[in-house]
Design an enzyme around this catalytic site. Structure first.
Site, short mmCIF file in Angstrom:
data_model
loop_
_atom_site.label_atom_id
_atom_site.label_comp_id
_atom_site.label_asym_id
_atom_site.label_seq_id
_atom_site.Cartn_x
_atom_site.Cartn_y
_atom_site.Cartn_z
N ASP A 152 0.88 -1.15 0.00
CA ASP A 152 0.00 0.00 0.00
C ASP A 152 0.93 1.23 0.00
O ASP A 152 2.10 1.11 0.35
CB ASP A 152 -0.85 -0.06 1.29
CG ASP A 152 -1.63 1.20 1.51
OD1 ASP A 152 -2.39 1.58 0.62
OD2 ASP A 152 -1.47 1.81 2.59
N ASP A 167 0.09 5.14 0.83
CA ASP A 167 -0.08 6.11 1.91
C ASP A 167 -0.07 5.41 3.26
O ASP A 167 -0.87 4.52 3.52
CB ASP A 167 -1.42 6.86 1.76
CG ASP A 167 -1.44 7.74 0.53
OD1 ASP A 167 -0.43 8.39 0.26
OD2 ASP A 167 -2.47 7.78 -0.16
P1 B16 Z 1 -6.40 10.16 -3.55
P2 B16 Z 1 -3.52 4.11 0.06
C1 B16 Z 1 -5.38 5.99 0.05
O1 B16 Z 1 -4.11 5.55 -0.31
C2 B16 Z 1 -5.35 6.81 1.32
O2 B16 Z 1 -5.06 5.99 2.43
C3 B16 Z 1 -6.68 7.45 1.55
O3 B16 Z 1 -6.66 8.25 2.71
C4 B16 Z 1 -7.04 8.30 0.33
O4 B16 Z 1 -8.32 8.88 0.49
C5 B16 Z 1 -7.05 7.38 -0.90
O5 B16 Z 1 -5.79 6.80 -1.05
C6 B16 Z 1 -7.40 8.14 -2.17
O6 B16 Z 1 -6.36 9.03 -2.44
O7 B16 Z 1 -7.33 11.22 -3.11
O8 B16 Z 1 -4.96 10.57 -3.62
O9 B16 Z 1 -6.87 9.49 -4.84
O10 B16 Z 1 -3.39 4.09 1.54
O11 B16 Z 1 -4.48 3.10 -0.52
O12 B16 Z 1 -2.18 4.13 -0.67
MG MG Z 2 -2.62 3.28 3.38
#
Ligand code: B16
Ligand code: MG
Length: 219
Positions: free
Chosen positions: A10, A12
């Site tokens: 993953d 974030d």
């Molecule tokens: P974006 P991951 C996720 O990334 C985040 O944890 C989440 O907080 C966020 O809303 C989501 O991506 C969408 O991100 O707005 O940049 O498209 O943890 O799956 O890498």
């Molecule tokens: Mg994450």
């Protein structure tokens, strides 16, 4: 006993410390809508897509909005988020992330990204790690948000490796659930109480290396 052939990360909260920036931008948007979300609400937003995050916040405030307004709110949130990560660089990777990517690469363990984010390419580029990934599946390539396993199953299929030969690293409950329902071994990063559905929980990638991972995987 299956052999460990690949890792899916993953992004974030696992590789990059961007979770705070996401939450800060959502908090600003919620404040503008006069919806009260406190720090405990963050766990409900981690790992899920942008649109699902907005829907959760609107549901919290019992607010019903039309589609155009929602699109504009999501655009604003993303601009705020992108602004906050302007200066992101390789030094901002989470502790141990780069070393572990290097160790996997050097030992023939394949590497994929499995992120809900639509900003994954930007972040991989800013932190200069795109070259480590054999496969990148992000929010632009999936129909269903975590806890659906689609993002990880696509990563596995792209590497041509079976889920039971892959370890998924996740920091979000939705992501742990996605990994487990897809048939993956899951190492979670964070609070063991919150993430107890994972096979193993660590604080961060600085606590893992391939020898340790293989012994946990084969246990
Ligand atoms: P974006 P991951 C996720 O990334 C985040 O944890 C989440 O907080 C966020 O809303 C989501 O991506 C969408 O991100 O707005 O940049 O498209 O943890 O799956 O890498
Ligand atoms: Mg994450």
């Amino acid at each position: 006993m299956a052999e460990l052939k690949a890792c899916i990360f993953d992004m974030d909260g696992v590789i990059v410390n961007s979770a705070d920036f996401h939450f800060h931008a959502w908090k600003k948007l919620a404040d503008e809508l006069r919806i009260d979300i406190d720090d405990d609400f963050e766990i409900h937003l981690k790992g899920i897509s942008r649109v699902d995050s907005l829907e959760k916040i609107l549901a919290k405030g019992n607010l019903v909005l039309d589609n155009d307004t929602k699109l504009s709110l999501m655009r604003n949130k993303n601009e705020e988020y992108l602004e906050s990560i302007t200066g992101l660089k390789q030094e901002d990777l989470l502790p141990g992330a780069l070393d572990f990517l290097k160790e996997c690469k050097a030992n023939g363990v394949k590497i994929a990204l499995g992120s809900s984010s639509k900003n994954a390419d930007i972040i991989l580029e800013k932190t200069d790690i795109a070259g480590y990934f054999d496969e990148v599946i992000d929010g632009n390539k999936v129909k269903f948000s975590k806890p659906d396993p689609e993002v990880f199953l696509k990563g596995a299929a792209g590497m041509n490796i079976a889920p039971n030969e892959i370890v998924v690293f996740e920091d979000a409950l939705s992501g742990v659930q996605a990994a487990k329902s897809g048939g993956f071994f899951c190492v979670a990063l964070g609070n063991p109480e919150e993430l107890k559905q994972a096979d193993y929980v660590i604080d961060g990638l600085h606590q893992i290396n391939l020898d340790k991972l293989k012994s946990i995987f084969n246990h």
